[in-house]
Design an enzyme around this catalytic site. Structure first.
Site, mmCIF file in Angstrom:
data_model
loop_
_atom_site.group_PDB
_atom_site.id
_atom_site.type_symbol
_atom_site.label_atom_id
_atom_site.label_comp_id
_atom_site.label_asym_id
_atom_site.label_seq_id
_atom_site.Cartn_x
_atom_site.Cartn_y
_atom_site.Cartn_z
ATOM 1 N N TRP A 80 -2.296 3.440 -15.249
ATOM 2 C CA TRP A 80 -1.801 4.017 -13.989
ATOM 3 C C TRP A 80 -0.455 4.705 -14.272
ATOM 4 O O TRP A 80 0.417 4.121 -14.914
ATOM 5 C CB TRP A 80 -1.635 2.890 -12.962
ATOM 6 C CG TRP A 80 -1.080 3.336 -11.645
ATOM 7 C CD1 TRP A 80 -1.515 4.391 -10.900
ATOM 8 C CD2 TRP A 80 -0.003 2.724 -10.921
ATOM 9 N NE1 TRP A 80 -0.772 4.458 -9.748
ATOM 10 C CE2 TRP A 80 0.158 3.465 -9.729
ATOM 11 C CE3 TRP A 80 0.830 1.628 -11.147
ATOM 12 C CZ2 TRP A 80 1.121 3.145 -8.771
ATOM 13 C CZ3 TRP A 80 1.782 1.301 -10.207
ATOM 14 C CH2 TRP A 80 1.924 2.057 -9.033
ATOM 15 N N ASP A 116 -1.762 -6.803 -13.661
ATOM 16 C CA ASP A 116 -1.642 -5.950 -12.489
ATOM 17 C C ASP A 116 -2.965 -6.043 -11.752
ATOM 18 O O ASP A 116 -4.006 -5.607 -12.255
ATOM 19 C CB ASP A 116 -1.339 -4.508 -12.907
ATOM 20 C CG ASP A 116 -1.124 -3.627 -11.693
ATOM 21 O OD1 ASP A 116 -1.259 -4.117 -10.558
ATOM 22 O OD2 ASP A 116 -0.818 -2.427 -11.872
ATOM 23 N N LYS A 126 -5.453 -1.932 -1.197
ATOM 24 C CA LYS A 126 -6.844 -1.511 -1.221
ATOM 25 C C LYS A 126 -7.771 -2.547 -0.588
ATOM 26 O O LYS A 126 -8.578 -2.201 0.260
ATOM 27 C CB LYS A 126 -7.282 -1.228 -2.670
ATOM 28 C CG LYS A 126 -7.019 0.180 -3.136
ATOM 29 C CD LYS A 126 -5.552 0.543 -3.321
ATOM 30 C CE LYS A 126 -4.924 -0.074 -4.529
ATOM 31 N NZ LYS A 126 -3.578 0.449 -4.815
HETATM 32 N N1 PLA Z 1 -1.308 -0.830 -9.897
HETATM 33 C C1 PLA Z 1 -2.365 -0.027 -10.054
HETATM 34 C C2 PLA Z 1 -3.219 -0.192 -11.244
HETATM 35 C C3 PLA Z 1 -2.652 0.948 -9.084
HETATM 36 O O1 PLA Z 1 -3.701 1.739 -9.264
HETATM 37 C C4 PLA Z 1 -1.810 1.080 -7.961
HETATM 38 C C5 PLA Z 1 -2.068 2.127 -6.920
HETATM 39 C C6 PLA Z 1 -0.734 0.205 -7.842
HETATM 40 C C7 PLA Z 1 -0.519 -0.745 -8.835
HETATM 41 C C8 PLA Z 1 0.236 0.228 -6.707
HETATM 42 O O2 PLA Z 1 -0.289 0.072 -5.483
HETATM 43 P P1 PLA Z 1 0.566 -0.341 -4.220
HETATM 44 O O3 PLA Z 1 2.012 -0.313 -4.589
HETATM 45 O O4 PLA Z 1 0.228 0.642 -3.191
HETATM 46 O O5 PLA Z 1 0.103 -1.712 -3.908
HETATM 47 N N2 PLA Z 1 -2.682 3.315 -7.349
HETATM 48 C C9 PLA Z 1 -3.114 4.368 -6.412
HETATM 49 C C10 PLA Z 1 -1.996 4.868 -5.531
HETATM 50 C C11 PLA Z 1 -4.204 3.840 -5.514
HETATM 51 C C12 PLA Z 1 -0.748 5.288 -6.222
HETATM 52 O O6 PLA Z 1 -0.773 5.988 -7.251
HETATM 53 O O7 PLA Z 1 0.302 4.901 -5.693
HETATM 54 C C13 PLA Z 1 -3.707 5.504 -7.263
HETATM 55 O O8 PLA Z 1 -4.209 6.481 -6.674
HETATM 56 O O9 PLA Z 1 -3.694 5.392 -8.498
#
Ligand code: PLA
Length: 442
Positions: A168, A249, A285
């Site tokens: 991510w 995570d 989510k």
């Molecule tokens: N960890 C992972 C692996 C994630 O994909 C995301 C969110 C988070 C943590 C953090 O989420 P939160 O802080 O909202 O609880 N990833 C998203 C959104 C869904 C983003 O980038 O913020 C994504 O589209 O990858």
């Protein structure tokens, strides 16, 4: 002259202008209207690679546009979903006149913390029974990672974190800013579109003893590729033999398989061996509480006294950062987690979301087959969770956005949760044209 008259006379003097000699001095202040900004040198920052996709999407007037960028669940009608069970919990909270808007403790709602640990570790977890889990309420998954990173940088002897490649996109910003430098370990093999298990094991073995290892608990983002249970066992053995510190995570519990317990498998096997670990949980989510920022950070420790001291130091990280977390979202989550009936309803709604995503995988796969799109698209079916890592390159993504108004991240990741039966054919047309176009160029 009265005291009031004197003050008025002084004020009038200010309006007439400063006495000679002070004027030049005033001009020297850089914040005056006719001088340049002290921020003149500040450069325009690029948009965020994920959230910037939504910014571009919002600007596009085309009725054809589809946003498959950010991982946010949409209904078949393409609308954001508020779970029924969330509405019910919210109504209960609003109706309860004994509730107030007081500050929360630094670590948030105690009951929410207890139930969050139970959700990820299981109802019969010995670690919970032995009181050796320190859990704090934080600002969703991102906040959990950030607070965890800063705690590690202050209190852990080996503050370096190894991140899967790819991962991510926010991970490699959160950890260094939290004081923990990062390095990659091999994870994804683009040739097999699967896990590079051998490479991963080699890199973990080569990483220093004691290093922090970030692991996606399930539904790896962006690849959708998770280790099998046997592979998790191999990973666990290496990490424990090198006394490395696993940092899970867990942003998609329930979204991978539709089962909260199944998706907690990796975390629970690591905790079952008695070793220590960090767990970042997000309810964005799985409860659809994205903007409410609901999450938890748990540190599983060896003993209750250590957990208690860790908890006290987590407060020292949180208090100067944002003082205490917001109440509303965590109160919703706690209401659902605490009530057997609501919890049951939640699992049904969660399963329905996971199932709709899986059905989108089948529909997209079938649509590509029907078009005879060159290539093996079985990874669309095999990958797990919210995303498909399509294998499309940056140029192909740009083409699809330009010609088909399909918005996705430039690494070729699409959010399956943003698709519907109505938009699948449009996406399949776009992928087909992008693949054929690339073949012609080659
Ligand atoms: N960890 C992972 C692996 C994630 O994909 C995301 C969110 C988070 C943590 C953090 O989420 P939160 O802080 O909202 O609880 N990833 C998203 C959104 C869904 C983003 O980038 O913020 C994504 O589209 O990858």
């Amino acid at each position: 002259m009265s005291a009031q008259d004197r003050r008025i006379a002084t004020l009038a003097g200010h309006f007439r202008g400063a006495p000679a000699g002070e004027e030049g001095l005033l001009h020297a202040f850089p914040t005056m209207a006719n001088s340049q900004s002290v921020f003149e040198h500040v450069q325009q920052a690029p948009e965020d690679p994920i959230l910037g996709v939504t910014v571009a999407f919002n600007k596009d007037p085309s009725p054809l546009k589809v946003n498959l960028g950010v991982g946010a669940y949409r209904t078949e009608e393409g609308k954001p979903l508020v779970l029924d069970v969330v509405r019910k919990a919210e109504q209960q909270l609003v109706a309860d006149r004994s509730r107030n808007k007081e500050y929360q403790p630094i670590t948030g709602i105690a009951q929410f913390n207890k139930l969050s640990a139970k959700l990820i570790l299981g109802a019969n977890s010995p670690a919970i029974a032995e009181n050796r889990v320190a859990t704090v309420q934080v600002l969703s998954g991102t906040g959990a990672l950030r607070v965890g990173a800063e705690f590690i940088s202050r209190h852990y002897a080996k503050p370096i974190v190894f991140l899967p490649n790819p991962t991510w996109g926010n991970h490699n910003k959160i950890f260094p800013l939290g004081g923990v430098p990062q390095k990659p370990y091999r994870y994804y093999d683009p040739n097999t579109r699967g896990l590079d298990y051998q490479g991963m094991i080699e890199d973990l073995k080569a990483a220093p003893d004691g290093a922090v290892i970030l692991l996606h608990a399930c539904a790896h983002n962006p690849t959708g590729v998770d280790p099998t249970e046997e592979q998790w066992e191999g990973i666990r053995k290496v990490i424990r033999s090198k006394q490395q510190l696993p940092f899970f995570d867990c942003a998609y519990q329930g979204f991978a398989s539709g089962s909260l317990d199944k998706d907690a498998y990796a975390v629970r096997t690591f905790v079952a061996d008695g070793g220590e670990c960090f767990i970042a949980q997000s309810y964005a989510k799985n409860m659809g509480l994205y903007g409410e920022r609901v999450g938890a950070l748990s540190v599983v420790c060896k003993s209750a006294p250590v957990a208690s001291r860790v908890d006290s130091q987590l407060k020292m990280v949180i208090r100067p950062m944002y003082s205490s977390p917001p109440a509303h979202g965590a109160a919703i989550a706690a209401t659902i987690l605490a009530d057997g009936r609501l919890f049951q309803e939640w699992t049904v709604e969660l399963k329905a979301m996971a199932d709709r995503i899986i059905s989108m995988r089948h529909q997209l796969y079938d649509a590509l087959k029907a078009r005879g799109t060159p290539g093996d698209w079985t990874h669309v079916l095999k990958q797990i969770g919210m995303f498909t890592f399509t294998g499309l390159n940056k140029e192909q993504v740009q083409f699809m956005t330009r010609e088909y108004h399909i918005y996705m991240t430039s690494d070729g990741r699409i959010s399956m949760a943003g698709l519907s039966s109505r938009t699948v054919p449009h996406l399949a047309d776009a992928i087909h044209a992008a693949v054929i176009g690339a073949q012609r160029k080659a």
